[in-house]
Motif scaffolding. Structure first.
Motif, PDB file in Angstrom:
ATOM      1  N   VAL A   1      18.519  24.926  18.250  1.00  0.00           N
ATOM      2  CA  VAL A   1      19.486  24.334  17.327  1.00  0.00           C
ATOM      3  C   VAL A   1      19.597  25.147  16.045  1.00  0.00           C
ATOM      4  CG1 VAL A   1      19.180  21.990  18.206  1.00  0.00           C
ATOM      5  CG2 VAL A   1      17.715  22.805  16.367  1.00  0.00           C
ATOM      6  N   SER A   2      20.768  25.049  15.408  1.00  0.00           N
ATOM      7  CA  SER A   2      20.969  25.744  14.145  1.00  0.00           C
ATOM      8  C   SER A   2      20.162  25.067  13.038  1.00  0.00           C
ATOM      9  CB  SER A   2      22.454  25.771  13.776  1.00  0.00           C
ATOM     10  OG  SER A   2      22.941  24.462  13.569  1.00  0.00           O
ATOM     11  N   SER A   3      19.826  25.842  12.041  1.00  0.00           N
ATOM     12  CA  SER A   3      18.973  25.346  10.956  1.00  0.00           C
ATOM     13  C   SER A   3      19.772  24.719   9.824  1.00  0.00           C
ATOM     14  CB  SER A   3      18.113  26.496  10.411  1.00  0.00           C
ATOM     15  OG  SER A   3      18.939  27.577   9.983  1.00  0.00           O
ATOM     16  N   ASN A   4      21.097  24.692   9.916  1.00  0.00           N
ATOM     17  CA  ASN A   4      21.933  24.126   8.856  1.00  0.00           C
ATOM     18  C   ASN A   4      22.110  22.626   9.048  1.00  0.00           C
ATOM     19  OD1 ASN A   4      22.185  26.567   7.679  1.00  0.00           O
ATOM     20  ND2 ASN A   4      24.394  26.750   7.878  1.00  0.00           N
TER      21      ASN A   4
ATOM     22  N   PHE B   1      27.312  23.237  10.609  1.00  0.00           N
ATOM     23  CA  PHE B   1      26.630  22.303   9.717  1.00  0.00           C
ATOM     24  C   PHE B   1      26.412  20.990  10.459  1.00  0.00           C
ATOM     25  CE2 PHE B   1      31.204  22.141   8.711  1.00  0.00           C
ATOM     26  CZ  PHE B   1      31.495  20.807   8.985  1.00  0.00           C
ATOM     27  N   GLU B   2      25.381  20.255  10.044  1.00  0.00           N
ATOM     28  CA  GLU B   2      25.057  18.967  10.633  1.00  0.00           C
ATOM     29  C   GLU B   2      24.374  18.101   9.584  1.00  0.00           C
ATOM     30  OE1 GLU B   2      25.746  17.505  13.356  1.00  0.00           O
ATOM     31  OE2 GLU B   2      26.147  19.028  14.906  1.00  0.00           O
ATOM     32  N   GLY B   3      24.308  16.812   9.883  1.00  0.00           N
ATOM     33  CA  GLY B   3      23.471  15.917   9.102  1.00  0.00           C
ATOM     34  C   GLY B   3      22.167  15.751   9.858  1.00  0.00           C
ATOM     35  N   MET B   4      22.108  14.681  10.655  1.00  0.00           N
ATOM     36  CA  MET B   4      21.000  14.485  11.580  1.00  0.00           C
ATOM     37  C   MET B   4      21.632  14.011  12.886  1.00  0.00           C
ATOM     38  SD  MET B   4      17.762  14.701  12.107  1.00  0.00           S
ATOM     39  CE  MET B   4      17.095  14.819  10.443  1.00  0.00           C
ATOM     40  N   PRO B   5      22.119  14.938  13.706  1.00  0.00           N
ATOM     41  CA  PRO B   5      22.940  14.563  14.866  1.00  0.00           C
ATOM     42  C   PRO B   5      22.180  13.729  15.891  1.00  0.00           C
ATOM     43  CG  PRO B   5      22.336  16.885  14.963  1.00  0.00           C
ATOM     44  CD  PRO B   5      21.917  16.390  13.609  1.00  0.00           C
ATOM     45  N   TYR B   6      22.826  12.667  16.333  1.00  0.00           N
ATOM     46  CA  TYR B   6      22.194  11.804  17.319  1.00  0.00           C
ATOM     47  C   TYR B   6      21.943  12.528  18.627  1.00  0.00           C
ATOM     48  CZ  TYR B   6      21.918   7.273  15.001  1.00  0.00           C
ATOM     49  OH  TYR B   6      21.549   6.239  14.191  1.00  0.00           O
ATOM     50  N   VAL B   7      22.790  13.501  18.967  1.00  0.00           N
ATOM     51  CA  VAL B   7      22.569  14.210  20.223  1.00  0.00           C
ATOM     52  C   VAL B   7      21.239  14.976  20.180  1.00  0.00           C
ATOM     53  CG1 VAL B   7      23.803  16.323  19.569  1.00  0.00           C
ATOM     54  CG2 VAL B   7      23.709  15.636  21.972  1.00  0.00           C
ATOM     55  N   PHE B   8      20.845  15.429  19.009  1.00  0.00           N
ATOM     56  CA  PHE B   8      19.554  16.091  18.845  1.00  0.00           C
ATOM     57  C   PHE B   8      18.416  15.073  18.997  1.00  0.00           C
ATOM     58  CE2 PHE B   8      16.158  17.472  15.798  1.00  0.00           C
ATOM     59  CZ  PHE B   8      15.698  18.553  16.518  1.00  0.00           C
TER      60      PHE B   8
ATOM     61  N   ASP C   1      18.205  18.883  35.039  1.00  0.00           N
ATOM     62  CA  ASP C   1      18.698  20.094  35.704  1.00  0.00           C
ATOM     63  C   ASP C   1      18.827  21.278  34.752  1.00  0.00           C
ATOM     64  OD1 ASP C   1      18.902  18.633  38.037  1.00  0.00           O
ATOM     65  OD2 ASP C   1      21.038  18.214  37.802  1.00  0.00           O
ATOM     66  N   TYR C   2      18.303  21.135  33.535  1.00  0.00           N
ATOM     67  CA  TYR C   2      18.452  22.196  32.534  1.00  0.00           C
ATOM     68  C   TYR C   2      17.098  22.555  31.928  1.00  0.00           C
ATOM     69  CZ  TYR C   2      23.363  20.791  32.794  1.00  0.00           C
ATOM     70  OH  TYR C   2      24.628  20.500  33.239  1.00  0.00           O
ATOM     71  N   ASP C   3      17.045  23.759  31.379  1.00  0.00           N
ATOM     72  CA  ASP C   3      15.841  24.202  30.675  1.00  0.00           C
ATOM     73  C   ASP C   3      15.790  23.679  29.250  1.00  0.00           C
ATOM     74  OD1 ASP C   3      15.184  25.711  32.917  1.00  0.00           O
ATOM     75  OD2 ASP C   3      16.147  27.530  32.134  1.00  0.00           O
ATOM     76  N   ALA C   4      16.967  23.490  28.628  1.00  0.00           N
ATOM     77  CA  ALA C   4      17.006  23.071  27.231  1.00  0.00           C
ATOM     78  C   ALA C   4      18.433  22.704  26.849  1.00  0.00           C
ATOM     79  CB  ALA C   4      16.500  24.185  26.312  1.00  0.00           C
ATOM     80  N   MET C   5      18.563  22.013  25.720  1.00  0.00           N
ATOM     81  CA  MET C   5      19.865  21.770  25.109  1.00  0.00           C
ATOM     82  C   MET C   5      20.047  22.739  23.947  1.00  0.00           C
ATOM     83  SD  MET C   5      21.449  18.479  23.081  1.00  0.00           S
ATOM     84  CE  MET C   5      20.769  19.036  21.505  1.00  0.00           C
ATOM     85  N   ILE C   6      21.276  23.207  23.736  1.00  0.00           N
ATOM     86  CA  ILE C   6      21.564  24.122  22.639  1.00  0.00           C
ATOM     87  C   ILE C   6      22.645  23.531  21.751  1.00  0.00           C
ATOM     88  CG2 ILE C   6      23.188  25.462  24.064  1.00  0.00           C
ATOM     89  CD1 ILE C   6      22.164  27.956  22.466  1.00  0.00           C
ATOM     90  N   LEU C   7      22.433  23.592  20.438  1.00  0.00           N
ATOM     91  CA  LEU C   7      23.365  23.006  19.462  1.00  0.00           C
ATOM     92  C   LEU C   7      23.579  24.017  18.335  1.00  0.00           C
ATOM     93  CD1 LEU C   7      24.925  20.377  18.757  1.00  0.00           C
ATOM     94  CD2 LEU C   7      22.932  19.682  17.427  1.00  0.00           C
ATOM     95  N   PRO C   8      24.658  24.818  18.406  1.00  0.00           N
ATOM     96  CA  PRO C   8      24.847  25.916  17.455  1.00  0.00           C
ATOM     97  C   PRO C   8      25.744  25.568  16.252  1.00  0.00           C
ATOM     98  CG  PRO C   8      26.348  26.184  19.285  1.00  0.00           C
ATOM     99  CD  PRO C   8      25.621  24.891  19.527  1.00  0.00           C
TER     100      PRO C   8
END
Length: 353
Positions: A279-282, A260-267, A250-257
């Motif tokens: 998604v953010s580049s950090n 900082f992150e490592g390698m998020p499982y949600v991604f 039901d969505y066009d995309a997921m957004i993750l702002p």
């Protein structure tokens, strides 16, 4: 090998919990002995379901450290794998000097990551580890520069496997509806998402955003949406049992702002579902082979950069809509247990030798 994986808790759907469970299952599937030890007694239904065939022990009692020491002495693991920020491993290392310990740095390895963890400062415990596993080259660089880490280390992606086949996202026509999924906490950058929405609606289209998850900042973020004048276009959907329970078709995309992150499982889960992502580049996400053609990155903290990434998403929407199978294939090629387990085994053997 006998590997003991130490998890502080498995109560939530966070990345550290996901890593501990997926890593335990990956090691066991390849024939090594593995024991998952959890400090807290409460385990999320998703994890208990995934661990139905794997032995695990909870330490929830008056003296968890004593129980852990007794368990280590009786089971005799060759190596213990833990997260350096966690309270239990910090306490254990103050009492034991006869253990081989590998730590996973779950974020980007910088000093700013440690402030919100429940455990002790990373610089106090890091020298006691025999090796450190990181999820990106960015994190390894930060550990070396900001903490002075010069011990054995390896960049290895986290294992990911489907618990059941998920349908691929397949939306050919945009509806200007996005979603965020995760813990509602400061480091996730949801403030900048709310602050950028009015500009995105002026520049691009009448975008709306659903926010999936709960956390300490929930009430504040709801108030912020009102103050920013965008509450009519932001819907707080509450918690979710697992990523596949979100109606991502039901969505066009997921957004993750995230800041900082490592390698998020949600991604990883979004990619494996075929979803376009902004998604953010950090973090380590941008380091994945081939990912820049399949996701849209922006520098966190810059409202114009976030809006520009969203504009790019919709300008090239037809291209995004044609690539769900490529996103799933990227996950299979780079995160599947068969692919990453050999790297973990090599790292363990190098530490033990």
């Amino acid at each position: 090998m006998r590997i003991l994986i130490l998890a502080e808790f498995l109560t939530n759907l966070g990345g550290c919990e996901n890593l501990c469970v997926q890593l335990a299952l990956t090691i066991a599937a390849q024939g090594d002995e593995v024991l998952l030890v959890v400090r807290s007694h409460s385990i999320h239904p998703r994890w208990s379901s995934m661990l139905s065939t794997l032995p695990y022990v909870t330490l929830y009692e008056d003296k968890p450290l004593r129980k852990l020491n007794e368990l280590i002495d009786s089971w005799q693991p060759d190596l213990i794998h833990a997260v350096p920020y966690d309270k239990t491993i910090f306490q254990l290392l103050h009492h034991r000097h006869d253990l081989v310990i590998v730590g996973t740095e779950p974020c980007d390895g910088s000093l700013r990551c440690g402030w919100w963890y429940s455990g002790q400062p990373l610089q106090e415990v890091l020298p006691r580890f025999n090796g450190v596993h990181v999820l990106s080259h960015r994190a390894l660089h930060n550990l070396r520069v900001e903490y002075g880490w010069d011990g054995p280390s390896e960049v290895i992606l986290p294992p990911f496997s489907f618990t059941a086949p998920w349908p691929l996202w397949n939306r050919k026509t945009p509806i200007y509806r996005l979603f965020f999924a995760g813990r509602l906490a400061t480091e996730k950058g949801i403030e900048q998402l709310i602050g950028s929405l009015a500009q995105a609606r002026r520049v691009i289209a009448p975008i709306s955003i659903d926010i999936w998850g709960t956390g300490p900042e929930e009430d504040y973020l709801k108030r912020l949406a009102i103050v920013a004048g965008v509450s009519s276009w932001i819907n707080f959907r509450g918690g979710f049992a697992s990523f596949d329970k979100i109606p991502f078709e039901d969505y066009d995309a997921m957004i993750l702002p995230s800041w900082f992150e490592g390698m998020p499982y949600v991604f990883i889960e979004a990619l494996s579902s075929g979803l376009p992502t902004v998604v953010s580049s950090n973090g380590g996400m941008k380091e994945l082979s081939g990912v820049e053609a399949l996701a849209h990155f922006f520098e966190p903290g810059c409202q114009d950069a976030l809006v520009s990434a969203l504009a790019n998403l919709y300008t090239h929407y037809a291209v995004n809509a044609d690539a769900p199978d490529l996103r799933r294939r990227l996950v299979a090629d780079q995160f599947s247990p068969v692919v990453v387990n050999e790297r973990y085994q090599e790292f363990y053997r190098s530490i033990l030798s």
